[in-house]
Design a protein around this motif. Structure first.
Motif, PDB file in Angstrom:
ATOM      1  N   UNK A  52       0.863  -1.179   0.000  1.00 30.82           N
ATOM      2  CA  UNK A  52       0.000   0.000   0.000  1.00 30.82           C
ATOM      3  C   UNK A  52       0.900   1.230   0.000  1.00 30.82           C
ATOM      4  N   UNK A  53       0.975   1.889  -1.144  1.00 26.64           N
ATOM      5  CA  UNK A  53       1.826   3.064  -1.306  1.00 26.64           C
ATOM      6  C   UNK A  53       1.038   4.296  -0.860  1.00 26.64           C
ATOM      7  N   UNK A  73       3.107  -1.307   4.077  1.00 32.78           N
ATOM      8  CA  UNK A  73       2.677   0.044   3.751  1.00 32.78           C
ATOM      9  C   UNK A  73       3.847   1.000   3.806  1.00 32.78           C
ATOM     10  N   UNK A  74       3.803   1.993   2.946  1.00 29.84           N
ATOM     11  CA  UNK A  74       4.822   3.037   2.917  1.00 29.84           C
ATOM     12  C   UNK A  74       4.123   4.383   3.051  1.00 29.84           C
ATOM     13  N   UNK A  75       4.626   5.212   3.971  1.00 27.71           N
ATOM     14  CA  UNK A  75       4.115   6.569   4.096  1.00 27.71           C
ATOM     15  C   UNK A  75       5.133   7.421   4.837  1.00 27.71           C
ATOM     16  N   UNK A  76       4.960   8.730   4.734  1.00 25.93           N
ATOM     17  CA  UNK A  76       5.888   9.665   5.371  1.00 25.93           C
ATOM     18  C   UNK A  76       5.855   9.607   6.896  1.00 25.93           C
ATOM     19  N   UNK A  77       4.662   9.478   7.443  1.00 24.90           N
ATOM     20  CA  UNK A  77       4.476   9.512   8.899  1.00 24.90           C
ATOM     21  C   UNK A  77       3.498   8.438   9.329  1.00 24.90           C
ATOM     22  N   UNK A  78       3.402   8.274  10.600  1.00 24.51           N
ATOM     23  CA  UNK A  78       2.361   7.436  11.162  1.00 24.51           C
ATOM     24  C   UNK A  78       2.775   6.053  11.597  1.00 24.51           C
ATOM     25  N   UNK A  79       4.051   5.707  11.492  1.00 19.29           N
ATOM     26  CA  UNK A  79       4.506   4.351  11.803  1.00 19.29           C
ATOM     27  C   UNK A  79       4.023   3.892  13.179  1.00 19.29           C
ATOM     28  N   UNK A  80       4.271   4.690  14.209  1.00 17.75           N
ATOM     29  CA  UNK A  80       3.906   4.288  15.566  1.00 17.75           C
ATOM     30  C   UNK A  80       2.394   4.133  15.713  1.00 17.75           C
ATOM     31  N   UNK A  81       1.650   5.089  15.160  1.00 20.23           N
ATOM     32  CA  UNK A  81       0.188   5.032  15.269  1.00 20.23           C
ATOM     33  C   UNK A  81      -0.374   3.827  14.526  1.00 20.23           C
ATOM     34  N   UNK A 116      -4.078   4.433  -3.213  1.00 22.24           N
ATOM     35  CA  UNK A 116      -5.361   5.118  -3.174  1.00 22.24           C
ATOM     36  C   UNK A 116      -5.206   6.496  -2.526  1.00 22.24           C
ATOM     37  N   UNK A 117      -5.752   7.492  -3.167  1.00 23.63           N
ATOM     38  CA  UNK A 117      -5.750   8.855  -2.627  1.00 23.63           C
ATOM     39  C   UNK A 117      -4.333   9.376  -2.397  1.00 23.63           C
ATOM     40  N   UNK A 118      -3.456   9.134  -3.379  1.00 21.02           N
ATOM     41  CA  UNK A 118      -2.054   9.516  -3.265  1.00 21.02           C
ATOM     42  C   UNK A 118      -1.612  10.448  -4.386  1.00 21.02           C
ATOM     43  N   UNK A 119      -2.033  10.185  -5.587  1.00 19.63           N
ATOM     44  CA  UNK A 119      -1.477  10.889  -6.738  1.00 19.63           C
ATOM     45  C   UNK A 119      -1.704  12.399  -6.702  1.00 19.63           C
ATOM     46  N   UNK A 120      -2.737  12.862  -6.024  1.00 19.58           N
ATOM     47  CA  UNK A 120      -2.965  14.308  -5.937  1.00 19.58           C
ATOM     48  C   UNK A 120      -1.915  14.992  -5.063  1.00 19.58           C
ATOM     49  N   UNK A 121      -1.168  14.205  -4.293  1.00 14.61           N
ATOM     50  CA  UNK A 121      -0.113  14.763  -3.440  1.00 14.61           C
ATOM     51  C   UNK A 121       1.262  14.734  -4.101  1.00 14.61           C
ATOM     52  N   UNK A 122       1.362  14.099  -5.260  1.00 11.99           N
ATOM     53  CA  UNK A 122       2.630  13.938  -5.962  1.00 11.99           C
ATOM     54  C   UNK A 122       2.785  15.063  -6.989  1.00 11.99           C
ATOM     55  N   UNK A 123       3.939  15.730  -7.008  1.00 12.70           N
ATOM     56  CA  UNK A 123       4.144  16.742  -8.054  1.00 12.70           C
ATOM     57  C   UNK A 123       3.985  16.105  -9.439  1.00 12.70           C
ATOM     58  N   UNK A 124       3.350  16.830 -10.332  1.00 12.04           N
ATOM     59  CA  UNK A 124       3.049  16.324 -11.672  1.00 12.04           C
ATOM     60  C   UNK A 124       4.276  15.723 -12.356  1.00 12.04           C
ATOM     61  N   UNK A 125       5.431  16.339 -12.179  1.00 19.79           N
ATOM     62  CA  UNK A 125       6.652  15.869 -12.831  1.00 19.79           C
ATOM     63  C   UNK A 125       7.090  14.492 -12.329  1.00 19.79           C
TER      64      UNK A 125
END
Length: 145
Positions: A52-53, A73-81, A116-125
């Motif tokens: 889950x990216x 899963x991979x994400x910037x934050x939230x590992x402990x939670x 899911x719900x990720x691509x809008x956070x990625x710079x277009x380039x």
């Protein structure tokens, strides 16, 4: 389209994912994503590992781990939670705290990948780069959402 500054996203993550509830801040999964879960369950003989990216607070990880899948899963934050929520739920997950745009996917393969719900956070380039990584990381005959 306006890109949300990374600093703002990071602040949001830290505040939002520090909750101690066992419930996801996102509530239940969207219908299309639930349908994808059903597809994975119907193909259980070929689907064992799921990535889950941009896994957020782990909603998808926990739901699929409950079904017996091996989830990462991979994400910037939230590992402990996320790990706290998974433990409270009684499931095993693997959480990689990293920026998905700088994470090296090369040595990993998965039977299914969810973003899911990720691509809008990625710079277009960087969108095509992420899509290429998803394609490369998915096993032959794998599934992508």
């Amino acid at each position: 389209m306006k890109i949300i500054p990374k600093k703002v996203i990071n602040q949001w993550y830290q505040a939002e994912y520090d909750h101690t509830d066992s419930d996801s801040v996102y509530q239940s999964s969207p219908v299309a994503l639930k349908n994808f879960y059903e597809l994975l369950k119907r193909n259980r003989e070929n689907v064992k590992t799921i990535l889950d990216i941009g896994c957020g607070d782990g909603r998808t990880l926990i739901e699929l781990a409950k079904e017996g899948f091996q989830v990462t899963g991979i994400d910037l934050y939230g590992k402990e939670a996320v790990e706290r929520r998974a433990k409270k739920t009684g499931v095993k997950i693997n959480f990689v705290q990293a920026d998905i745009m700088s994470y090296n996917f090369e040595n990993e393969k998965y039977d299914a990948i969810i973003s899911s719900e990720v691509f809008h956070l990625i710079p277009k380039k960087n969108v095509l780069q992420l899509i290429d990584q998803i394609i490369t990381t998915t096993n032959p005959n794998g599934f992508v959402y």
